[in-house]
Design a protein around this motif. Structure first.
Motif, PDB file in Angstrom:
ATOM      1  N   VAL A 110      54.214  47.935  38.303  1.00  0.00           N
ATOM      2  CA  VAL A 110      54.169  48.788  39.502  1.00  0.00           C
ATOM      3  C   VAL A 110      52.763  49.350  39.719  1.00  0.00           C
ATOM      4  O   VAL A 110      52.241  49.336  40.843  1.00  0.00           O
ATOM      5  CB  VAL A 110      55.192  49.938  39.380  1.00  0.00           C
ATOM      6  N   ALA A 111      52.140  49.819  38.649  1.00  0.00           N
ATOM      7  CA  ALA A 111      50.809  50.413  38.772  1.00  0.00           C
ATOM      8  C   ALA A 111      49.798  49.394  39.275  1.00  0.00           C
ATOM      9  O   ALA A 111      48.919  49.714  40.091  1.00  0.00           O
ATOM     10  CB  ALA A 111      50.363  50.974  37.424  1.00  0.00           C
ATOM     11  N   GLY A 112      49.918  48.146  38.817  1.00  0.00           N
ATOM     12  CA  GLY A 112      48.993  47.106  39.239  1.00  0.00           C
ATOM     13  C   GLY A 112      48.986  46.867  40.728  1.00  0.00           C
ATOM     14  O   GLY A 112      47.996  46.381  41.289  1.00  0.00           O
ATOM     15  N   LEU A 113      50.065  47.223  41.405  1.00  0.00           N
ATOM     16  CA  LEU A 113      50.161  47.040  42.852  1.00  0.00           C
ATOM     17  C   LEU A 113      49.204  47.956  43.615  1.00  0.00           C
ATOM     18  O   LEU A 113      49.019  47.787  44.822  1.00  0.00           O
ATOM     19  CB  LEU A 113      51.597  47.288  43.325  1.00  0.00           C
ATOM     20  N   PHE A 114      48.595  48.917  42.926  1.00  0.00           N
ATOM     21  CA  PHE A 114      47.688  49.853  43.598  1.00  0.00           C
ATOM     22  C   PHE A 114      46.253  49.742  43.081  1.00  0.00           C
ATOM     23  O   PHE A 114      45.428  50.608  43.359  1.00  0.00           O
ATOM     24  CB  PHE A 114      48.198  51.290  43.421  1.00  0.00           C
ATOM     25  N   PHE A 115      45.960  48.653  42.373  1.00  0.00           N
ATOM     26  CA  PHE A 115      44.620  48.511  41.812  1.00  0.00           C
ATOM     27  C   PHE A 115      43.805  47.392  42.456  1.00  0.00           C
ATOM     28  O   PHE A 115      42.738  47.056  41.970  1.00  0.00           O
ATOM     29  CB  PHE A 115      44.697  48.300  40.293  1.00  0.00           C
ATOM     30  N   GLY A 116      44.302  46.816  43.544  1.00  0.00           N
ATOM     31  CA  GLY A 116      43.576  45.734  44.208  1.00  0.00           C
ATOM     32  C   GLY A 116      42.599  46.223  45.256  1.00  0.00           C
ATOM     33  O   GLY A 116      42.508  45.654  46.349  1.00  0.00           O
ATOM     34  N   VAL A 117      41.829  47.242  44.930  1.00  0.00           N
ATOM     35  CA  VAL A 117      40.960  47.874  45.921  1.00  0.00           C
ATOM     36  C   VAL A 117      39.555  47.271  45.955  1.00  0.00           C
ATOM     37  O   VAL A 117      38.832  47.439  46.939  1.00  0.00           O
ATOM     38  CB  VAL A 117      40.866  49.399  45.648  1.00  0.00           C
ATOM     39  N   ALA A 118      39.154  46.543  44.933  1.00  0.00           N
ATOM     40  CA  ALA A 118      37.775  46.050  44.851  1.00  0.00           C
ATOM     41  C   ALA A 118      37.363  45.206  46.059  1.00  0.00           C
ATOM     42  O   ALA A 118      36.272  45.417  46.614  1.00  0.00           O
ATOM     43  CB  ALA A 118      37.572  45.271  43.552  1.00  0.00           C
TER      44      ALA A 118
END
Length: 439
Positions: free
Chosen positions: A345-353
């Protein structure tokens, strides 16, 4: 800026933007592989040289300084001599020095110098040139999707490095890891030379995503710009980048983002293991997050082409910051199923780069979309260097509790998200590209 000829308009050729984005995929693949290969090979190199792994730690540090510290040089080159030449020179240098590394790494000093030279050329493949490549070839309403495809190269490297390098290392030795990677870099170099072009205008088309009417206006504007360049007008000025407040503001945002990235790279696995999980379970957490970050990048890429990009980036940073800080609580539960689910779930919010890379270009006029991101990427070196150091102090202050680094990493993302809302301009969606005008 590289001068371009006035070509005959080819209205249906804007799809060629995806070819350039695909070449961006290749540059990101090489960039991440070059950064990761040392971690797999350092122990074998140390054994061969008869030294401790810690004796070779300086090689990674100097590589990082060259990688980030010279971004502005490659950014200036992209503005002055063009995308194609800059990326070709960079990839050729990476390939040559990777192969040479396998032969010249006969002493600690040889390792440090040769790997540093790899970093000099890899510097162009990070955030120095990619924002200019994508912002040049894609209209504002498709730009995040173009960056998403290029960014998948880094994700592909993260997912496959653990399969490729250990097998090469065990079967053929560490030298083969660098030789194979060098050959791959040279292959990508040839592909880039053959396929990348400096702008849609140079091949008689316009950025992907423009209507035909917008495309015609783009061509007229480019022709006018070519006339200005011949008259000695409109030349890009590096001083304008240094004078712009957004350069330093975005630089702070990227420093904070690197605080998160580098402290996570350094301490996440250790924190999970120290909490009672196995190294295999810790590694699977990283794999799960890499997979869900791909999903995140895809969703965010589409969203950021429909609504202002800064809002998408801010949501990911703010929610991701809270989520990462809470990882310490999840570690303490000592339940591997909960850990895996939370990582997913957390990984779904780390694609900001990729969104930040796109925004990085849009903060500058088209003539400075190499120099601007190059300077911002160089400023980010502060975060690369001090991130692990500050995180270590947080761990010490917490009495040696490794999971305490998550509060520093999460807090860095939170502050970065707030600054994105305050500092960065609105671009993407219906807003378009106010600074670029033509894009």
């Amino acid at each position: 800026m590289a001068e371009e000829k006035s070509p005959k308009l080819r209205k249906g050729f804007s799809w060629y933007a995806w070819v350039n984005s695909g070449c961006g995929f290749g540059t990101q693949l090489i960039c991440l592989y070059c950064t990761m290969v040392w971690g797999y090979c350092i122990a074998a190199v140390a054994t061969q040289l008869g030294v401790e792994k810690t004796d070779l730690a300086l090689a990674a540090s100097i590589y990082g300084v060259c990688y980030a510290g010279l971004s502005f040089v490659w950014g200036i080159m992209a503005d002055r001599i063009g995308l194609r030449k800059t990326l070709t020179v960079s990839l050729a240098g990476v390939g040559v020095f990777l192969v040479l590394f396998s032969f010249t790494a006969t002493s600690v000093m040889g390792v440090i110098i040769t790997y540093a030279l790899v970093g000099v050329f890899v510097s162009a493949l990070g955030s120095a040139v990619l924002p200019k490549l994508i912002s040049t070839w894609f209209h504002a309403n498709t730009r995040s999707r173009g960056m998403m495809i290029a960014g998948f190269g880094g994700s592909a490297a993260s997912l496959t490095a653990g399969l490729i390098f250990p097998q090469l290392l065990l079967s053929f030795g560490w030298q083969m890891c660098f030789q194979v990677l060098g050959v791959i870099a040279l292959v990508v170099c040839v592909i880039v030379f053959l396929l990348v072009r400096d702008s849609p205008y140079s091949v008689g088309t316009y950025p992907y995503g423009m209507t035909e009417q917008e495309g015609l206006a783009y061509v007229e504007a480019m022709e006018e710009q070519q006339g200005d360049v011949k008259d000695g007008k409109g030349k890009p000025s590096f001083k304008d980048v240094l004078k712009s407040p957004v350069t330093w503001g975005f630089g702070v945002i990227m420093v904070l983002f690197q605080f998160y990235m580098m402290s996570t790279t350094t301490y996440r696995t250790a924190a999970i293991v120290d909490s009672g999980f196995t190294i295999v379970e810790a590694g699977l957490v990283g794999t799960i997050m890499s997979v869900t970050m791909l999903i995140s990048q895809a969703i965010a890429g589409v969203a950021a082409d429909k609504v202002p990009r800064k809002f998408v980036a801010a949501v990911l940073l703010l929610v991701g910051g809270v989520g990462f800080a809470a990882f310490d609580f999840v570690f303490g539960m000592n339940n591997v199923t909960v850990l895996y689910v939370y990582a997913f779930v957390a990984g779904l919010f780390f694609g900001v780069a990729p969104i930040l890379n796109t925004l990085m270009a849009e903060c500058f006029p088209p003539e400075l979309r190499g120099s601007g991101p190059g300077v911002v990427s160089t400023i980010a070196l502060v975060g690369r260097f001090f991130g692990p150091i500050i995180a270590a102090q947080c761990i010490v202050m917490a009495g040696g509790h490794t999971g305490a680094f998550t509060y520093f990493a999460g807090g860095s993302l939170l502050v970065a998200g707030i600054l994105v809302l305050i500092i960065l301009p609105k671009t993407g969606g219906k807003v378009g590209d106010p600074i670029g005008k033509k894009g």
